[in-house]
Design a protein around this motif. Structure first.
Motif, mmCIF file in Angstrom:
data_model
loop_
_atom_site.group_PDB
_atom_site.id
_atom_site.type_symbol
_atom_site.label_atom_id
_atom_site.label_comp_id
_atom_site.label_asym_id
_atom_site.label_seq_id
_atom_site.Cartn_x
_atom_site.Cartn_y
_atom_site.Cartn_z
ATOM 1 N N PRO A 25 0.810 -1.238 0.000
ATOM 2 C CA PRO A 25 0.000 0.000 0.000
ATOM 3 C C PRO A 25 0.831 1.271 0.000
ATOM 4 O O PRO A 25 0.398 2.305 -0.504
ATOM 5 C CB PRO A 25 -0.839 -0.126 1.289
ATOM 6 C CG PRO A 25 -0.826 -1.586 1.617
ATOM 7 C CD PRO A 25 0.492 -2.102 1.145
ATOM 8 N N ASP A 26 2.047 1.234 0.604
ATOM 9 C CA ASP A 26 2.860 2.436 0.706
ATOM 10 C C ASP A 26 3.879 2.569 -0.410
ATOM 11 O O ASP A 26 4.799 3.396 -0.325
ATOM 12 C CB ASP A 26 3.586 2.461 2.053
ATOM 13 C CG ASP A 26 4.449 1.214 2.252
ATOM 14 O OD1 ASP A 26 4.291 0.254 1.465
ATOM 15 O OD2 ASP A 26 5.261 1.203 3.202
ATOM 16 N N THR A 80 -1.618 4.458 -8.491
ATOM 17 C CA THR A 80 -1.112 4.210 -7.143
ATOM 18 C C THR A 80 -1.203 2.737 -6.801
ATOM 19 O O THR A 80 -2.137 2.041 -7.208
ATOM 20 C CB THR A 80 -1.917 5.017 -6.109
ATOM 21 O OG1 THR A 80 -3.295 4.628 -6.193
ATOM 22 C CG2 THR A 80 -1.789 6.505 -6.373
ATOM 23 N N GLY A 84 -1.862 1.577 -3.981
ATOM 24 C CA GLY A 84 -2.981 1.363 -3.083
ATOM 25 C C GLY A 84 -4.241 0.941 -3.795
ATOM 26 O O GLY A 84 -5.215 0.523 -3.171
#
Length: 837
Positions: free
Chosen positions: A634-635, A652, A654
């Protein structure tokens, strides 16, 4: 031993009996040597020039003589067998049919020479009778027999001296290396492995143009055998021994992957078997191993092979057993791993010899040079004869009235022929040709046609004389014809070459020790510590994980070369983590890092030769290929994507769904595909390189992140008919003019019509700082000037120095020294490159 002899037309009582004493040992020795020579020369061993045994050569020659071309209808196999047996081969029909069947089996030959229709057998079953099958020549057989009518080879009498047959075929294909051979003679045998046609021809062309080439140079083109069944070759030292001495051995492994065969059970799915191993034999050995307690953890073995999906063996693994360890046991106790012994024995000038790779190539190259020289001599002779007749006919047409008067006033044809020769100073063939002339050839248009034909003949004669008078031009012609054959009949490599097999595991803790002579392998732990590591993907499709994150992902400048040293992707993760595999369809597929083989510790750059082929983890759709590895954390930074049609997108990490094994990250238009991806920040530079040698780079900040369904935005403006060949990212400041150790740009140019993987191309390495940045959606600047015969870039890369290139089997390909010219031309490469990194 005594031999009796008498004269039949004289009464026995008047003739003294004559007895000839013969030593039994001498008689047996002489008879055995004659038999042995017959078996070696006439039956069991192939000729090193065309790679064929006599029966195979006679089959192809007879099929060519019967006109059984690939565009003609099939005929009964029994008819071909009968023609060969009656005219050329003095042996039984069974031997002839067996030889023809093998030449039609795609699992026996890498390049089949006979196109079979009907049941031609399998690895476990024999073929149908010849009365039930049909056959004709395969397209590749045309290259073996072409120009037979142009005196390119010597013809010899058949077994009853009533017909003639070629002593060797012209063989435009290096058949002995491409298809291999096997045979047992008296006191010797041959067993040769098949190879890839494109690779063998590339090595032969290098030898044609560089007669003093060494074996090491040739190994850059021919890294190892390429088996019809695919699979993997584990350990290449024996292959190199065979290339040096003509004798060696290697191990072949099946291609297998572990997948869920039921919702609660994993299984081993085998899609490719070792050469000459059939599925029934494998299942039989598995059952024997389970019954004898050598194999444990196996619930069932099913053969789901069919014509639509090909080979598919499913081996179900019992719950609680490690599938990787079970697979290692299968490799140890079943034919899923087999050995192949190389013994390169072939006939050279009628004598059996053991040949290495260079000698095998040299014999074929010398044969092709002889064929092209004899063909050129034959064509030159025919062109000169035709030119002689055309010149005589032109003389007759100029004075046609006088020619007709001479013929009409002659008493007979012989007189007319004599007078024509005297009056017009003609030769015997010219006078005869004029006498046979039809009146319709006397038109004005025919004269124009004859003058045009004369001019064309003069040009063709000059070209043929140039070839025969210049050895270098002759060799260039041979090399060009070899390249044409490779482009016409070449196919991609099927067999994966691995330097080693990696670690060996047992089926489960507490399993019985193996009863063979091999040392017991350490047990594979079921609980693996979740430590940091890198997931790595090589350009040749091998995937693995490192033991830690303390590893250099790139070799230091000046470091030695190693196999598979070009990485297509590297992601920092953990052993129990997950990574994504991005494909050209814009789809990310989730992969467990725990399923990847671990690499041994190393002080330098990781060597992925012990990695796992990605095809064993993922089943890709037709036309889909792997682009890179991406992080699914996620990061993680945003992921930048570039497509063949010049689209750029940032998405992204995420956005990755937590409960799905695959998901789209870009909406592609019809005909478009992802060509590159990289994790980027706003400060990084995005780089596009197109097929017409345009390079564009701009700041990643100019591309706003979008959601997964979005289709991206314009990245580079492409000319009509062009596509993006490279997309990547570089850190900010890479274009600084004073950065001597900065990134470089590598471009490789060639012909857009060449078969992929066959052309070496010309490469140029230039500092990235020489290319000015421009705005997004513009056309960029020129990065390469094309030479004659080049019209496109087929490979490009931008990244940190030093740049390294690799071939199709992971072998290193040397790049030229850096060139400061932004739009300069490239330097020829020694071997076809697959990727740069």
């Amino acid at each position: 031993m005594a031999r009796r002899s008498s004269t039949p037309d004289v009464p026995p009582e008047d003739v003294a009996e004559r007895i000839v004493d013969i030593d039994v040992a001498t008689e047996m020795e002489g008879s055995f040597l004659e038999y042995a020579y017959s078996v070696i020369y006439s039956r069991a061993l192939p000729d090193a020039r065309d790679g064929l045994k006599p029966v195979q050569r006679r089959i192809l020659f007879q099929m060519s003589d019967m006109g059984l071309r690939p565009d003609r209808p099939f005929v009964k196999s029994a008819r071909v067998v009968g023609e060969v047996m009656g005219k050329l081969h003095p042996h039984g029909d069974t031997a002839i049919y067996d030889a023809m069947v093998r030449m039609a089996q795609p699992f026996s030959l890498r390049l089949p020479l006979v196109d079979g229709h009907g049941n031609f057998g399998s690895l476990d079953d024999g073929p149908a009778a010849p009365r039930y099958t049909e056959a004709r020549m395969a397209p590749s057989a045309l290259a073996m027999t072409q120009s037979l009518d142009e005196d390119v080879v010597d013809f010899v009498p058949n077994y009853d001296n009533k017909l003639t047959q070629p002593g060797v075929l012209p063989a435009a294909i290096p058949n002995l290396l491409v298809n291999g051979a096997s045979g047992i003679a008296v006191g010797m045998a041959t067993n040769m492995a098949p190879h890839n046609l494109v690779e063998v021809v590339a090595a032969a062309r290098h030898l044609v143009l560089h007669p003093e080439a060494t074996l090491d140079e040739l190994l850059r083109f021919v890294p190892g055998p390429d088996l019809p069944s695919g699979g993997k070759i584990v350990g290449l030292e024996g292959v190199r021994d065979a290339y040096r001495t003509g004798r060696g051995a290697f191990r072949t492994r099946a291609t297998a992957r572990i997948e869920n065969v039921t919702p609660r059970r994993k299984g081993i799915v085998v899609t490719e078997l070792p050469y000459t191993v059939g599925p029934e034999k494998v299942i039989e050995k598995i059952k024997e191993g389970v019954q004898s307690k050598k194999l444990s953890g196996i619930a069932d073995a099913l053969d789901l092979t069919d014509r639509q999906h090909g080979l598919r063996l499913v081996i179900e693994v019992k719950t609680g057993f490690n599938p990787e360890a079970v697979l290692e046991q299968l490799y140890r106790y079943t034919p899923l791993e087999d050995s192949f012994s190389i013994n390169n024995v072939a006939l050279v000038e009628g004598q059996p010899r053991t040949l290495g790779l260079r000698e095998l190539l040299q014999v074929w190259v010398d044969h092709r040079i002889s064929v092209v020289r004899r063909r050129s001599q034959f064509r030159l002779r025919k062109k000169q004869e035709r030119l002689h007749l055309v010149e005589g006919l032109l003389i007759a047409i100029v004075d046609i009235d006088e020619v007709i008067q001479v013929i009409r006033s002659s008493d007979d044809a012989d007189a007319a022929r004599t007078r024509l020769r005297q009056v017009f100073d003609l030769s015997e063939p010219q006078a005869e040709y004029i006498l046979e002339l039809r009146l319709r050839r006397l038109t004005k248009f025919s004269r124009i046609e004859l003058e045009k034909e004369r001019d064309e003949l003069l040009e063709e004669i000059a070209a043929l004389q140039a070839i025969l008078g210049d050895e270098s031009l002759l060799r260039t012609t041979v090399s060009d014809e070899m390249a044409e054959v490779a482009a016409t009949y070449g196919t991609p490599r099927r067999t994966i070459l691995l330097e080693s097999a990696g670690g060996v595991a047992t089926a489960a803790e507490g399993a019985p020790a193996p009863r063979s002579g091999r040392a017991a392998a350490p047990a594979l732990s079921l609980e693996i510590e979740d430590s940091p590591c890198y997931a790595l993907l090589s350009a040749t499709g091998l995937i693995a994980r490192t033991g830690s994150t303390d590893v250099a992902l790139r070799p230091a400048p000046g470091a030695g070369r190693s196999k598979h040293d070009v990485l297509a992707g590297a992601v920092a993760t953990s052993v129990r983590g997950e990574v994504g595999v991005l494909t050209s369809r814009g789809v990310v597929r989730r992969v467990s890092v725990l399923d990847l083989p671990g690499l041994p510790p190393t002080d330098g750059a990781p060597n992925l030769s012990g990695g796992l082929p990605l095809s064993e983890l993922l089943a890709l759709d037709k036309g889909e290929r792997v682009v890179s590895l991406v992080s699914v954390a996620p990061d993680a930074p945003t992921l930048a994507l570039g497509t063949a049609q010049g689209v750029v997108k940032r998405v992204t990490s995420g956005e990755a769904p937590a409960n799905r094994d695959s998901w789209e990250v870009i909406g592609l238009k019809d005909g478009d595909e992802v060509v590159g991806a990289a994790a980027v920040t706003d400060d990084d530079e995005l780089v596009f390189i197109s097929s017409d040698a345009a390079l564009l780079h701009f700041a990643a900040a100019s591309v706003r992140p979008q959601g997964r369904p979005a289709g991206g935005m314009a990245g580079i403006k492409l000319a009509a008919g062009q596509r993006v060949v490279h997309f990547g990212a570089l850190p900010a400041g890479s274009d600084a003019a004073d950065d001597a150790e900065g990134p470089v740009v590598v471009t490789v140019a060639g012909s857009s019509t060449a078969l992929p993987g066959t052309q070496t191309g010309s490469a140029k390495v230039t500092p990235f700082s020489r290319y000015p940045g421009k705005g997004r959606a513009t056309g960029g600047v020129r990065a390469h000037r094309f030479l004659k015969g080049e019209d496109a870039l087929f490979l490009a890369w931008a990244g940190p120095a030093p740049a390294r290139a690799t071939g199709s089997a992971g072998q290193p390909v040397d790049l030229p020294e850096p060139d400061e010219r932004r739009d300069g031309s490239g330097q020829p490469l020694a071997a076809p490159p697959l990727a740069i990194g």
